[in-house]
Write a protein that holds these residues in place. Structure first.
Motif, PDB file in Angstrom:
ATOM      1  N   LEU A   1      43.749  50.371  33.541  1.00  0.00           N
ATOM      2  CA  LEU A   1      42.358  49.676  33.000  1.00  0.00           C
ATOM      3  C   LEU A   1      42.623  49.474  31.752  1.00  0.00           C
ATOM      4  N   ASN A   2      43.136  50.272  30.915  1.00  0.00           N
ATOM      5  CA  ASN A   2      43.731  50.145  29.416  1.00  0.00           C
ATOM      6  C   ASN A   2      44.355  48.838  29.062  1.00  0.00           C
TER       7      ASN A   2
ATOM      8  N   PRO B   1      44.989  42.208  43.323  1.00  0.00           N
ATOM      9  CA  PRO B   1      45.041  42.193  41.783  1.00  0.00           C
ATOM     10  C   PRO B   1      44.169  43.306  41.356  1.00  0.00           C
ATOM     11  N   LYS B   2      42.921  43.606  41.965  1.00  0.00           N
ATOM     12  CA  LYS B   2      42.008  44.492  41.488  1.00  0.00           C
ATOM     13  C   LYS B   2      42.376  45.977  41.602  1.00  0.00           C
ATOM     14  N   LEU B   3      43.505  46.073  42.490  1.00  0.00           N
ATOM     15  CA  LEU B   3      43.848  47.526  42.635  1.00  0.00           C
ATOM     16  C   LEU B   3      45.508  47.506  42.040  1.00  0.00           C
ATOM     17  N   GLY B   4      45.808  46.979  41.073  1.00  0.00           N
ATOM     18  CA  GLY B   4      47.075  47.175  40.496  1.00  0.00           C
ATOM     19  C   GLY B   4      48.063  46.230  41.008  1.00  0.00           C
ATOM     20  N   GLY B   5      47.680  45.210  41.674  1.00  0.00           N
ATOM     21  CA  GLY B   5      48.364  44.393  42.312  1.00  0.00           C
ATOM     22  C   GLY B   5      49.332  44.987  43.432  1.00  0.00           C
ATOM     23  N   LYS B   6      48.576  45.771  43.981  1.00  0.00           N
ATOM     24  CA  LYS B   6      48.853  46.532  45.288  1.00  0.00           C
ATOM     25  C   LYS B   6      49.346  45.610  46.261  1.00  0.00           C
ATOM     26  N   VAL B   7      50.433  45.894  47.129  1.00  0.00           N
ATOM     27  CA  VAL B   7      50.746  45.265  48.491  1.00  0.00           C
ATOM     28  C   VAL B   7      49.734  45.784  49.536  1.00  0.00           C
ATOM     29  N   ILE B   8      49.146  44.891  50.197  1.00  0.00           N
ATOM     30  CA  ILE B   8      48.058  45.253  51.040  1.00  0.00           C
ATOM     31  C   ILE B   8      48.463  44.647  52.288  1.00  0.00           C
ATOM     32  N   GLY B   9      49.832  43.916  52.400  1.00  0.00           N
ATOM     33  CA  GLY B   9      50.171  43.399  53.682  1.00  0.00           C
ATOM     34  C   GLY B   9      51.498  42.588  53.440  1.00  0.00           C
TER      35      GLY B   9
END
Ligand code: FES
Length: 221
Positions: free
Chosen positions: A120-121, A163-171
């Motif tokens: 977030l920073n 992208p709102k979760l750190g660019g996390k892979v969701i699939g």
């Protein structure tokens, strides 16, 4: 490059690719490969080949607005593609558009939606985030998820990112999140405050990416 042209349906405006990632990009890729293949890379890094770094202004990559600084008013749940713009040794502006790995995707979310593991920073007001836009699976450019605004979909093998979760892979098959670029506001411009916070596409180890950034600082710092 062939893969990019054929498989990214969002970028049908070929001018973008041709102008921004043309023959010189191949040189950039070769340089990068050279860098990755050596414990002590030897390559000719130029300002236009350098990755996004502190002080770079984010400018539009779309040909209709190419080179214009990205403004907050341009942003929302549909990604805005951008290049970093730095300076050459004379202090003149240089758009770093010769390495495809430097292209960025920027989003703005409603307050409260951006959460960890996003740093977030490294966001603007916890709402604006920037990431490298090359898929961590095989390097295609990642686009919008047309069904779910604010998410990203890779056109090559259906990799999905949040992208709102750190660019996390969701699939899909990507092995790692998209790399977040730390940013801040400077007047009405969006400016990078450092290198990608994690390895971008093309680096299999975080330490290789860190070593590369150290070399970039030595060469261009
Ligand atoms: S290149 Fe993106 S999922 Fe394969």
């Amino acid at each position: 490059m062939t893969r990019y042209r054929k498989q990214d349906p969002e970028l049908t405006r070929r001018k973008f690719i041709n102008a921004a990632m043309g023959g010189a990009a191949a040189v950039g890729t070769l340089s990068l490969v050279s860098a990755l293949g050596s414990a002590k890379p030897v390559f000719r890094l130029t300002p236009a080949l350098a990755p996004p770094m502190a002080g770079d202004v984010l400018v539009h990559a779309d040909p209709s607005r190419y080179g214009e600084p990205v403004k907050v008013s341009d942003l929302g749940l549909q990604l805005v593609r951008a290049w970093p713009q730095g300076k050459d040794k004379n202090g003149d502006p240089v758009i770093r558009d010769q390495d495809p790995t430097s292209v960025l995707a920027i989003f703005k979310y409603p307050a409260g939606q951006v959460q960890e593991p996003t740093d977030l920073n490294a966001t603007i007001d916890g709402q604006i985030v920037a990431y490298g836009d090359r898929c961590m699976h095989a390097g295609c450019n990642v686009g919008n998820n047309d069904q779910q605004p604010g998410l990203m979909n890779c056109p090559c093998h259906s990799g999905q990112y949040d992208p709102k979760l750190g660019g996390k892979v969701i699939g899909g098959p990507p092995p790692a999140p998209l790399p977040q670029l730390p940013i801040k506001m400077d007047g009405d411009k969006i400016v990078a405050t450092g290198f990608f916070l994690s390895r971008p596409y093309g680096y299999t180890k975080e330490e290789d990416w860190k070593a590369y950034t150290e070399q970039v600082k030595e060469v261009l710092g």
